[in-house]
Design an enzyme around this catalytic site. Sequence first.
Site, mmCIF file in Angstrom:
data_model
loop_
_atom_site.group_PDB
_atom_site.id
_atom_site.type_symbol
_atom_site.label_atom_id
_atom_site.label_comp_id
_atom_site.label_asym_id
_atom_site.label_seq_id
_atom_site.Cartn_x
_atom_site.Cartn_y
_atom_site.Cartn_z
ATOM 1 N N GLU A 1 0.836 -1.200 0.000
ATOM 2 C CA GLU A 1 0.000 0.000 0.000
ATOM 3 C C GLU A 1 0.875 1.256 0.000
ATOM 4 O O GLU A 1 1.847 1.352 0.747
ATOM 5 C CB GLU A 1 -0.882 -0.010 1.247
ATOM 6 N N LYS B 1 -9.607 2.184 -2.629
ATOM 7 C CA LYS B 1 -10.058 1.705 -1.322
ATOM 8 C C LYS B 1 -11.460 2.210 -1.023
ATOM 9 O O LYS B 1 -11.746 3.403 -1.131
ATOM 10 C CB LYS B 1 -9.077 2.168 -0.240
ATOM 11 N N CYS C 1 -5.130 -2.398 3.338
ATOM 12 C CA CYS C 1 -4.992 -2.168 4.775
ATOM 13 C C CYS C 1 -6.129 -2.838 5.542
ATOM 14 O O CYS C 1 -6.371 -4.019 5.387
ATOM 15 C CB CYS C 1 -4.898 -0.677 5.055
#
Length: 507
Positions: free
Chosen positions: A264, A327, A382
Site C-alpha cells: 500500500e 479503497k 490495509c
Amino acid sequence: MVDQQSPKGMNALALLILFILGALLAGATELSYGGWIQIPILALVWWRLNLQHSSKLQTHFVSGLTFGIGYFVIGLWWLYISLHDVGGMHPLLSCAAVFLLSAYMAFYFSVATLAISLFRKTRVTGLLLAASWVVMEFLRSYIFTGFPWMGLAESQINGPFAPIAPLFGGLACTFLVVWISWELFQLKNRAIFSAAIMICVIGITQLTGLISFTKPFGDPISIRLIQGNFEQTLKFNPQAIAQQIDFYVSQIKKESANLIVIPETAFPWPQNNLPPGLLNYLQDYSNTSSSNLLVGLIGEVPSSKGMQYTNRVTGLSPNTPAYQYDKAHLVPFGEFIPPGFHWFINAFNVPLSDFARGSLDQAPFSIVRKNQDAVRAAITICYEDVFGGELASRINLSNEPVNLLINMTNLAWFGQSQAPTQQLRLSQLRSLETGLPALRATNTGITSVLGPDGKVLQSLPEFTQASLSTQVQAYAGKTPYVIWGNFPILSISCLLLIWGFIRQRRF
C-alpha cells in the site's frame, strides 16, 4: 485492606478485577493457543459479573465497561505510536485519544453483558448472552463506518471454533466462544449438562473442519511479494520518496513472476506527480516479462469537491489495459475526517487528507498467464480485510469468480507493536471464511502467504527489507459464508433475543 462489607470497597475491587481480566484477555489473544485461553478467562468474567447482586442495570453496565476498557487499552495501545511517535501529537492528548476510543469500543461489550441481568438465570442464559454479544459486535462493525478490530473471532484461528467460519463466519465463532465460556462458568452448578454441551459443541465444530467447499484451480502461480521496510516519517520527505520509488522499481525488475506485488502506497506520491513515464515503463516491463504487477500509490478522481485523492492499487498486466482498485472502506481520521473533527487532525504534524471512496462492487484483478485461465484476485487495502461481511459480499456478487485474496498494507504507522500480528490473524480469518488462499504484501510486516484454511504457509520477518518468492495454488468455489454472509448467525441471534424478552415478560 478492602472492607468486604462495604459496597463501595467491594465494587472498587470488583472493577479492578474486571479491568485486569480484560487486560489478560487481550494479552491472551497474542499467544499460540489464545483461542483456547480466552474461554476460561471469559468464564472468570461471567463469574465476577454474576457476583454483582444489585438488580440495577447501571451496575452491570459499569462493570462490563471496565472489563472492556481493560481489554481495548491493551489491545489498541499501538495507536499511541501513530498519534505521538509519527504524528507528533502531545503525549497526554495521544493517551486520551487511545483511552476514549477504547471506552467507545468497550461500550459495545458492556451492552452485550447486560443480558446477564436482563434475563432470568436459566439453562439458556448462555445462548442469550452469546446472541447479545453477536448483535453488538455486528453493530460495532457498522456504526460510524465500523471498527471491529480486536473481536473475539480472530483469536479462534488458534482456537477450537475456527472450523465453523466457512459456514457462518467470524460472528459464529464469537457466538460459540461466549456460549461455551458461560457453560464453563456453570460447571459448578450443573456439571453434567454443561460438560455435555461443551463436549458436543466442540466435537461437532471440529468435525465441520473436515468439509472443504473450495478446490484447487489451475496450475500454481509464481509470486513475488516485496517488503520495503521504509519508516513512516520518510513518506513525507521528497528525497526519501524518490529513493523508495527507485527501490521498488529495481526490485520489480530483479526477477519476473506471474504476479509481483508491492505494498500500500509504496509509491507515496499522487499518480499524476510520479516521475514521468514511470507507469508506462512498468507496463513495458510487464509486457516483455509476462509479469502481472500490483502497485500501491495515491490516485486522483474528480468529485464535487474538485480532484480528490484515493488510496489506490494499480494493476498492470501483459498487453492489457491498466486495472485500478480504489479503497472503499476508509479509516476514520486517517483517510477521511468526520464532520467536526478537523481540530483533531490539525494536532498532527503529518499531511492527511479526505480521500474519495471507491465503490463496493469493483471487479477483481485478473492475473494473466500464457496458455492458462486467468486467476482472479479480490483486492483489499490495509484494514479493509477486517470487514469479513463486505469481502464475502464482494466475492459472492462478483461477475467473475474469485480465486485468490490479496491484501496490500502499510503498518509502519504503528512501529514495533502487536498491530501486524493482529491484522495477520484477521487475514487468516478472511481466508478461512472464504476458503481462498491469501497474499499479504506489507511495508514493514507481516508479508505472508496464507492457505485456504487460514494457515501461514510462508512469511518474511518483520522490519526487514526482503522479497518473498514462492508459488501459490489458486482455488475455486464458494463457502456457505460467502453465499449467506452474516444473515444466518444474525437471524439466530435476533430470534433468540426476541424469544428471551417474550419469555421474560411471561414470568
